[in-house]
Design an enzyme around this catalytic site. Structure first.
Site, mmCIF file in Angstrom:
data_model
loop_
_atom_site.group_PDB
_atom_site.id
_atom_site.type_symbol
_atom_site.label_atom_id
_atom_site.label_comp_id
_atom_site.label_asym_id
_atom_site.label_seq_id
_atom_site.Cartn_x
_atom_site.Cartn_y
_atom_site.Cartn_z
ATOM 1 C CG ASP A 108 -2.629 16.808 9.223
ATOM 2 O OD1 ASP A 108 -2.355 16.612 10.419
ATOM 3 O OD2 ASP A 108 -3.298 16.010 8.534
ATOM 4 C CE LYS A 148 -1.018 15.052 16.495
ATOM 5 N NZ LYS A 148 -1.800 15.160 15.248
ATOM 6 C CD GLU A 165 -5.114 16.682 14.346
ATOM 7 O OE1 GLU A 165 -5.810 15.653 14.501
ATOM 8 O OE2 GLU A 165 -3.907 16.747 14.640
ATOM 9 C CG ASP A 197 -8.752 12.049 12.165
ATOM 10 O OD1 ASP A 197 -8.237 11.121 11.514
ATOM 11 O OD2 ASP A 197 -8.123 13.070 12.489
HETATM 12 P P1 ADP Z 1 -2.397 10.174 10.808
HETATM 13 O O1 ADP Z 1 -3.492 11.181 10.889
HETATM 14 O O2 ADP Z 1 -2.400 9.181 11.940
HETATM 15 O O3 ADP Z 1 -1.060 10.782 10.596
HETATM 16 P P2 ADP Z 1 -3.335 9.365 8.118
HETATM 17 O O4 ADP Z 1 -4.620 10.097 8.158
HETATM 18 O O5 ADP Z 1 -2.332 9.821 7.135
HETATM 19 O O6 ADP Z 1 -2.668 9.212 9.551
HETATM 20 O O7 ADP Z 1 -3.684 7.817 7.834
HETATM 21 C C1 ADP Z 1 -2.706 6.853 7.626
HETATM 22 C C2 ADP Z 1 -3.399 5.519 7.501
HETATM 23 O O8 ADP Z 1 -4.257 5.534 6.352
HETATM 24 C C3 ADP Z 1 -2.430 4.353 7.297
HETATM 25 O O9 ADP Z 1 -2.795 3.282 8.155
HETATM 26 C C4 ADP Z 1 -2.670 3.962 5.840
HETATM 27 O O10 ADP Z 1 -2.437 2.585 5.597
HETATM 28 C C5 ADP Z 1 -4.131 4.312 5.668
HETATM 29 N N1 ADP Z 1 -4.498 4.457 4.263
HETATM 30 C C6 ADP Z 1 -3.957 5.292 3.349
HETATM 31 N N2 ADP Z 1 -4.522 5.095 2.130
HETATM 32 C C7 ADP Z 1 -5.441 4.102 2.284
HETATM 33 C C8 ADP Z 1 -6.343 3.431 1.397
HETATM 34 N N3 ADP Z 1 -6.400 3.724 0.103
HETATM 35 N N4 ADP Z 1 -7.142 2.455 1.915
HETATM 36 C C9 ADP Z 1 -7.073 2.133 3.220
HETATM 37 N N5 ADP Z 1 -6.251 2.727 4.104
HETATM 38 C C10 ADP Z 1 -5.431 3.698 3.647
HETATM 39 MG MG MG Z 2 -4.483 12.930 11.002
#
Ligand code: ADP
Ligand code: MG
Length: 627
Positions: free
Chosen positions: A25, A87, A186, A208
């Site tokens: 991913d 990205k 995705e 998402d």
């Molecule tokens: P992307 O797909 O954009 O790469 P992610 O799916 O990894 O991102 O999401 C990252 C986001 O998720 C960040 O803003 C992070 O703060 C948030 N996040 C991660 N864990 C938690 C949690 N326990 N509660 C709320 N938000 C969270």
């Molecule tokens: Mg993502």
């Protein structure tokens, strides 16, 4: 004598040769790699046990890029050399991406008008190269965990990615030395992770909410094929905005202080931490020491937090409503899959459940669900599953066509056609005596070429001179399993033929890719050594910085002269090693100094506990414990 192995009846006569495959991913904020082991998909952790690799790369050092959390730590010192969210720039032209680049404060190169290239201390870098560095880091992680070379990878892309963005992603993977088995949408990967492909049919909404983006997709499963009915979302709405809402609340509560950029970054990190805590706790404390001169602790309750973020979550529902309408769905959906770290926020889950009128699927970690689905797909494609397992098919997200007279886009392959696919259509000349034809390939749903995305141009020459409309030119579009397109044009009378593999208008040329690949083979060993050195230097440097400020605060009080002298000497030793090239030496010295300063760290902790408790009577402590 030859000994023959004879298998028990019913058992496989050959030891099963399991191939190493991974699902990746490649996210805007975070990236992950997963694999299927013993029939079960797992996300692979790094050496510290963390699964998530922040999609951040720092290019400030002389010796290769630093990827992940270590790069985030360097961002305060080297903002322009630390690239995040690349990205967003994949497969996009400069004009197209200029606003995003300005917002992110990146400097773009002027040397090439069409392509996005970031200016860093390590030279000019394309988004493809930066992504390749992230992918290489994940590949290294997987090879260490699986004990050998990776045979193939499935890399995920957003459902709305067009040809150019997909090609850029594939180029990045190739550059990172990965064999791409397939690019996978995705949302499709998320649905696969939940095994939703095993039902006969159904409509699935994939919600998402990541770090910087919100994507909603409506999929329809029909006879083993996931069809993307519609996609929507908001490219500028994500977890970062929830952090900003908390940070703004802090600023408001503290009388709008004027913060330096570095302090604001710290506040954002603090807000993010509080936000993540509030997913499981009913309140979180924000300690402002080091951010505001007067320090102080603010407590934020979950109720108030939910009030702050309510408008943002509501905005996602607008996109959901539009997406459902685009999908032409009157009735509801059968399943809702939650993806992205931000769907851990309880208010998000509750809001989505009440909007769709059913509970969303949340059993699989929303950070990991896309990588897990990709790993399952990779395991099948690499050939580890027994025959008979259904191969998932995908569809073309946007129609492909060519430009005809008057700037019209003629669709050759309509969107949502299952891939791989090959379609041909006949065209003719527009003018008398026309001997060449310029083929312009476009992608999109709109009627006018100007409103579609331009993918490539090529020329078919050697058409015999005829009156307009007499020539017969057959144009064939062929799309492989990754959704990548090859177009061929053939004049039927003379048989003259031209074809192009559609490289995006804003991608790298084949020669550039080959050159980079060669370089990466040639320098692989050197790069590895250089990266190791850079990493060792970084952790040594971090320990030194931490110790220096701790010594400044408490060194005189908590250490006697002797102890202080030993620590000082070892620090000087580490400092001079960091100047040199001996990675192992730096690593060992960092460890020595770390161990030596442990007692000091413990004393500091005790001291701060004592200070916090000073003036609190034992009765009060008991009261608190009883609460
Ligand atoms: P992307 O797909 O954009 O790469 P992610 O799916 O990894 O991102 O999401 C990252 C986001 O998720 C960040 O803003 C992070 O703060 C948030 N996040 C991660 N864990 C938690 C949690 N326990 N509660 C709320 N938000 C969270
Ligand atoms: Mg993502």
């Amino acid at each position: 004598m030859v000994l023959l192995n004879i298998a028990e009846p019913g058992q496989s006569p050959l030891p099963h040769q399991v191939k190493r495959s991974v699902g990746i991913d490649l996210g805007t904020t975070n990236s992950l790699v997963a694999t299927v082991q013993g029939g079960r998909p797992n996300v692979l952790p790094d050496s510290q046990g963390g699964c998530v690799l922040p999609s951040v790369v720092n290019y400030s050092g002389d010796h290769g890029p630093v990827v992940g959390s270590a790069a985030i730590d360097l961002a305060v010192r080297y903002p322009a050399d630390t690239l995040m969210s690349v990205k967003r720039f994949m497969g996009r032209g400069k004009a197209d991406a200029a606003a995003d680049a300005t917002r992110a404060r990146y400097r773009l190169s002027d040397s090439d008008q069409g392509l996005v290239r970031f200016l860093t201390s390590a030279g000019e870098l394309s988004p493809v190269e930066v992504s390749a560095d992230i992918l290489r880091s994940l590949r290294d992680r997987a090879e260490t965990a699986l004990g050998g070379d990776i045979d193939g990878a499935v890399v995920t892309v957003p459902a709305y990615f067009d040809e150019a963005q997909r090609q850029a992603t594939k180029d990045a993977a190739t550059l990172a030395g990965l064999k791409v088995l397939r690019l996978l949408n995705e949302p499709t990967a998320a649905a696969l992770a939940y095994g939703l492909d095993s039902s006969e049919q159904g409509v699935i909404a994939v919600y998402d909410l990541g770090g910087g983006t919100f994507d909603i997709s409506i999929l329809r499963l029909h006879q083993g094929v996931f069809e993307v009915l519609s996609t929507g979302g908001d490219a500028a709405l994500g977890g970062d905005d929830l952090d900003a809402a908390v940070a703004n609340w802090v600023l408001q509560k503290t009388g709008e202080p004027d913060l330096a950029p570095g302090e604001y970054r710290q506040l954002q990190a603090l807000a993010r931490e509080a936000k993540e805590q509030l997913s499981t706790q009913s309140s979180a404390d924000l300690d402002l020491a080091g951010i505001l001169p007067e320090g102080g602790v603010l407590s934020l309750s979950r109720n108030l937090f939910e009030e702050l973020i309510q408008p943002l979550i509501k905005r996602t529902l607008l996109a959901c409503r539009r997406c459902l309408r685009d999908a032409g769905l009157g009735a509801g959906v059968d399943n809702i899959v939650m993806v992205g770290g931000s769907t851990r926020v309880p208010l998000v889950r509750a809001t989505v459940a009440s909007f769709f009128g059913r509970e969303p699927l949340i059993d699989i970690d929303p950070d990991q669900v896309v990588a897990i689905g990709a790993a399952i797909q990779a395991d099948i494609l690499v050939g580890n599953r027994p025959q008979g397992d259904l191969l998932l098919l995908d569809v073309i997200p946007l129609s492909l066509g060519i430009e005809t007279m008057g700037g019209l886009a003629e669709k050759v392959i309509p969107r949502n056609t299952t891939i791989p696919v090959s379609r041909a259509q006949e065209f003719t000349t527009a003018r008398d005596g026309q001997t060449a034809l310029s083929v312009h390939i476009v992608q999109g749903e709109r009627e006018m070429v100007a409103d579609c995305r331009s993918l490539a141009h090529f020329e078919l020459r050697g058409i015999p001179s005829m009156v307009a409309g007499a020539a017969r030119i057959r144009v064939t579009f062929q799309v492989d399993a990754d959704g990548l397109l090859e177009v061929a044009a053939r004049e039927e009378i003379t048989g003259s033929e031209t074809s192009v593999t559609v490289k995006p208008s804003f991608g790298l040329t084949d020669e550039q890719i080959t050159g980079m690949l060669q370089a990466s083979f040639e320098y692989a060993e050197e790069d590895k050594v250089a990266r190791q050195l850079a990493e060792c230097r970084l952790s040594g440097w971090q320990l030194l910085e931490g110790l220096k400020s701790a010594l400044l605060a408490d060194g005189d009080v908590l250490l006697d002269a002797n102890e202080r002298q030993v620590i000082d000497a070892q620090m000087t030793a580490l400092e001079s090693l960091i100047e040199g090239e001996d990675a192992e030496g730096i690593r060992v010295q960092t460890e020595i100094l770390g161990r030596l300063s442990e007692a000091f760290a413990t004393r500091r902790m005790d001291k701060s506990v004592r200070e916090a408790l000073a003036g609190v009577s034992l009765d009060e402590l008991d009261d608190e414990a009883a609460e």
